[in-house]
Enzyme design. Structure first.
Site, PDB file in Angstrom:
ATOM      1  N   ARG A 144      11.207  -1.404  11.186  1.00 37.10           N
ATOM      2  CA  ARG A 144      10.042  -1.103  11.934  1.00 37.10           C
ATOM      3  C   ARG A 144       9.942  -1.931  13.125  1.00 37.10           C
ATOM      4  NH1 ARG A 144       5.032   0.458   8.056  1.00 37.10           N
ATOM      5  NH2 ARG A 144       3.933  -0.940   9.677  1.00 37.10           N
TER       6      ARG A 144
ATOM      7  N   ARG B 284      -0.330  -9.112  13.268  1.00 34.18           N
ATOM      8  CA  ARG B 284      -0.971  -8.141  12.296  1.00 34.18           C
ATOM      9  C   ARG B 284      -1.523  -9.025  11.275  1.00 34.18           C
ATOM     10  NH1 ARG B 284       4.423  -5.263  10.438  1.00 34.18           N
ATOM     11  NH2 ARG B 284       2.775  -3.882   9.159  1.00 34.18           N
TER      12      ARG B 284
ATOM     13  N   ARG C  64      -9.797   0.268   8.865  1.00 33.10           N
ATOM     14  CA  ARG C  64      -9.398  -1.010   9.135  1.00 33.10           C
ATOM     15  C   ARG C  64     -10.660  -2.093   9.713  1.00 33.10           C
ATOM     16  NH1 ARG C  64      -3.922   0.121   9.075  1.00 33.10           N
ATOM     17  NH2 ARG C  64      -2.730  -1.916   9.497  1.00 33.10           N
TER      18      ARG C  64
ATOM     19  N   ARG D 121      11.558  -5.348   5.297  1.00 30.82           N
ATOM     20  CA  ARG D 121      11.553  -3.991   4.660  1.00 30.82           C
ATOM     21  C   ARG D 121      12.464  -3.108   5.534  1.00 30.82           C
ATOM     22  NH1 ARG D 121       5.447  -1.647   5.326  1.00 30.82           N
ATOM     23  NH2 ARG D 121       5.801  -2.684   7.502  1.00 30.82           N
TER      24      ARG D 121
ATOM     25  N   LYS E  30       0.977  -1.387   0.102  1.00 30.49           N
ATOM     26  CA  LYS E  30       0.153   0.060   0.104  1.00 30.49           C
ATOM     27  C   LYS E  30       0.853   1.291  -0.039  1.00 30.49           C
ATOM     28  CE  LYS E  30      -2.096  -1.312   4.016  1.00 30.49           C
ATOM     29  NZ  LYS E  30      -1.297  -2.403   4.142  1.00 30.49           N
TER      30      LYS E  30
HETATM   31  P1  AP5 Z   1       4.636  -1.476   1.903  1.00 26.59           P
HETATM   32  O1  AP5 Z   1       4.557  -0.794   0.436  1.00 26.59           O
HETATM   33  O2  AP5 Z   1       5.301  -0.874   3.042  1.00 26.59           O
HETATM   34  O3  AP5 Z   1       3.706  -2.281   2.426  1.00 26.59           O
HETATM   35  P2  AP5 Z   1       2.298  -1.811   3.238  1.00 26.59           P
HETATM   36  O4  AP5 Z   1       0.947  -2.625   2.614  1.00 26.59           O
HETATM   37  O5  AP5 Z   1       2.214  -0.496   3.094  1.00 26.59           O
HETATM   38  O6  AP5 Z   1       2.524  -2.428   4.660  1.00 26.59           O
HETATM   39  P3  AP5 Z   1       2.375  -1.553   6.026  1.00 26.59           P
HETATM   40  O7  AP5 Z   1       3.100  -2.758   6.879  1.00 26.59           O
HETATM   41  O8  AP5 Z   1       2.554  -0.513   6.116  1.00 26.59           O
HETATM   42  O9  AP5 Z   1       0.875  -2.034   6.311  1.00 26.59           O
HETATM   43  P4  AP5 Z   1       0.124  -2.051   7.605  1.00 26.59           P
HETATM   44  O10 AP5 Z   1      -1.399  -1.846   7.105  1.00 26.59           O
HETATM   45  O11 AP5 Z   1       0.335  -3.317   8.356  1.00 26.59           O
HETATM   46  O12 AP5 Z   1       0.955  -0.791   8.289  1.00 26.59           O
HETATM   47  P5  AP5 Z   1       0.533   0.538   9.024  1.00 26.59           P
HETATM   48  O13 AP5 Z   1       1.560   1.509   9.087  1.00 26.59           O
HETATM   49  O14 AP5 Z   1      -0.906   0.936   8.116  1.00 26.59           O
HETATM   50  O15 AP5 Z   1       5.724  -2.764   1.445  1.00 26.59           O
HETATM   51  C1  AP5 Z   1       6.169  -4.002   2.240  1.00 26.59           C
HETATM   52  C2  AP5 Z   1       7.376  -4.350   1.810  1.00 26.59           C
HETATM   53  O16 AP5 Z   1       7.396  -5.007   0.526  1.00 26.59           O
HETATM   54  C3  AP5 Z   1       8.741  -3.375   1.434  1.00 26.59           C
HETATM   55  O17 AP5 Z   1       9.803  -3.726   1.840  1.00 26.59           O
HETATM   56  C4  AP5 Z   1       8.496  -3.124  -0.123  1.00 26.59           C
HETATM   57  O18 AP5 Z   1       9.564  -2.669  -0.566  1.00 26.59           O
HETATM   58  C5  AP5 Z   1       8.149  -4.570  -0.538  1.00 26.59           C
HETATM   59  N1  AP5 Z   1       7.336  -4.365  -1.850  1.00 26.59           N
HETATM   60  C6  AP5 Z   1       6.103  -3.766  -1.962  1.00 26.59           C
HETATM   61  N2  AP5 Z   1       5.549  -4.053  -3.184  1.00 26.59           N
HETATM   62  C7  AP5 Z   1       6.090  -5.255  -3.564  1.00 26.59           C
HETATM   63  C8  AP5 Z   1       6.049  -5.672  -4.684  1.00 26.59           C
HETATM   64  N3  AP5 Z   1       5.138  -5.701  -5.626  1.00 26.59           N
HETATM   65  N4  AP5 Z   1       7.093  -6.921  -5.017  1.00 26.59           N
HETATM   66  C9  AP5 Z   1       7.942  -7.151  -3.894  1.00 26.59           C
HETATM   67  N5  AP5 Z   1       8.113  -6.482  -2.908  1.00 26.59           N
HETATM   68  C10 AP5 Z   1       7.197  -5.252  -2.596  1.00 26.59           C
HETATM   69  O19 AP5 Z   1      -0.250   0.273  10.358  1.00 26.59           O
HETATM   70  C11 AP5 Z   1       1.006  -0.173  11.330  1.00 26.59           C
HETATM   71  C12 AP5 Z   1       0.098  -0.115  12.640  1.00 26.59           C
HETATM   72  O20 AP5 Z   1      -0.567   1.040  13.102  1.00 26.59           O
HETATM   73  C13 AP5 Z   1      -1.041  -1.222  12.818  1.00 26.59           C
HETATM   74  O21 AP5 Z   1      -0.557  -2.553  12.941  1.00 26.59           O
HETATM   75  C14 AP5 Z   1      -1.892  -0.943  13.986  1.00 26.59           C
HETATM   76  O22 AP5 Z   1      -1.490  -0.979  15.201  1.00 26.59           O
HETATM   77  C15 AP5 Z   1      -1.817   0.946  13.708  1.00 26.59           C
HETATM   78  N6  AP5 Z   1      -2.891   1.352  12.976  1.00 26.59           N
HETATM   79  C16 AP5 Z   1      -2.608   2.046  11.704  1.00 26.59           C
HETATM   80  N7  AP5 Z   1      -3.852   2.513  11.111  1.00 26.59           N
HETATM   81  C17 AP5 Z   1      -4.657   1.860  11.807  1.00 26.59           C
HETATM   82  C18 AP5 Z   1      -6.063   2.135  11.881  1.00 26.59           C
HETATM   83  N8  AP5 Z   1      -6.823   2.499  10.737  1.00 26.59           N
HETATM   84  N9  AP5 Z   1      -6.730   1.526  12.818  1.00 26.59           N
HETATM   85  C19 AP5 Z   1      -6.249   0.921  14.172  1.00 26.59           C
HETATM   86  N10 AP5 Z   1      -5.114   0.844  14.154  1.00 26.59           N
HETATM   87  C20 AP5 Z   1      -4.183   1.104  13.006  1.00 26.59           C
END
Ligand code: AP5
Length: 217
Positions: A160, A171, A88, A127, A13
């Site tokens: 991270r 997660r 979410r 990552r 994402k």
């Molecule tokens: P990346 O693009 O970073 O993936 P992502 O989908 O953004 O993953 P996140 O871990 O950021 O998502 P998340 O939803 O768990 O975390 P968030 O920060 O929102 O890519 C990942 C890796 O893959 C990278 O190394 C990249 O280079 C590689 N990659 C990407 N595309 C690729 C491809 N096509 N091929 C190969 N490799 C690829 O949330 C973190 C925490 O915050 C949650 O656990 C929760 O505690 C809290 N939180 C956030 N939002 C909320 C909410 N709305 N409600 C409640 N708690 C929340």
């Protein structure tokens, strides 16, 4: 254009959001980024949120709903935004729908990026992110980042706190239980587009662009 990126942790994402911002000049609204910044600054919100994030649990709905509502009202969001990591839960999705109605805005498309579970664990544990420019890398597919220096800006790369195997496992479980139901939620609203995320970054992006060009209203 107002978009939402939906997908499991590690689906790409944030990676796709960066490319969409470059292509369409949209504002990135990532609840994960907002919460991590608050945690780094040790604000009361950040201190409270960090415990949930480090355990791989969701921060309470009311906290994140308030954050997003405030962010949507900032002037730059008037020109189009990408929601990344929000909503979410169904409670968050209902609150978003109400907030957008109140602001006279609507979502044009929800892009659901689908990636196999095994690949998600591999991607997340490999990552690295840049502390200076926020660029996202993968040490397995981009070995030049193993030195810990950002190839784009020379900043420090870091892992991270929630990218450990144990937290990633939780997660993914939380995603299946609380967030995956949103795929059906937005399909029922007729704005869901599913994209195969098990392909190179540029191929995934090309598919998203085709969707957006086809659904432009
Ligand atoms: P990346 O693009 O970073 O993936 P992502 O989908 O953004 O993953 P996140 O871990 O950021 O998502 P998340 O939803 O768990 O975390 P968030 O920060 O929102 O890519 C990942 C890796 O893959 C990278 O190394 C990249 O280079 C590689 N990659 C990407 N595309 C690729 C491809 N096509 N091929 C190969 N490799 C690829 O949330 C973190 C925490 O915050 C949650 O656990 C929760 O505690 C809290 N939180 C956030 N939002 C909320 C909410 N709305 N409600 C409640 N708690 C929340």
């Amino acid at each position: 254009m107002n978009l939402m990126l939906l997908g499991a942790p590690g689906a790409g994402k944030g990676t796709q959001a960066a490319k969409l911002i470059e292509a369409y000049g949209l504002v990135h609204i990532s609840t994960g980024d907002i919460l991590r910044a608050a945690a780094a600054n040790k604000t009361p919100l950040g201190i409270a949120a960090k415990g949930y994030m480090d355990r791989g649990e969701l921060v309470p709905d009311m906290v994140v709903i308030g954050l997003v509502k405030a962010r949507l009202q900032e002037p730059d969001a008037a020109h189009g935004f990408i929601l990344d990591g929000f909503p979410r839960t169904v409670v968050q999705a209902d609150a978003l729908s109400k907030a957008l109605d109140e602001l006279g805005k609507r979502l044009d498309a929800v892009i659901s990026i689908d990636v196999d579970k095994r690949a998600l664990v591999e991607r997340l544990t490999a990552r690295r992110a840049c502390r200076s420019c926020g660029a996202i890398y993968n040490v397995m597919s981009q070995p030049q980042t193993a030195s810990g220096v950002c190839p784009a800006c020379g900043g420090e790369l870091y892992q991270r706190d929630d990218d450990t195997v144990a937290t990633v496992t939780n997660r993914l479980k939380v995603y299946e239980e609380s967030t995956a139901p949103l795929i059906a939620y937005y399909r029922d609203k007729g704005i869901l587009h599913e994209v195969d995320g098990n392909r190179p970054v540029d191929e995934v992006f090309a598919s998203i662009r085709r969707v957006l060009e086809g659904s432009a209203r």
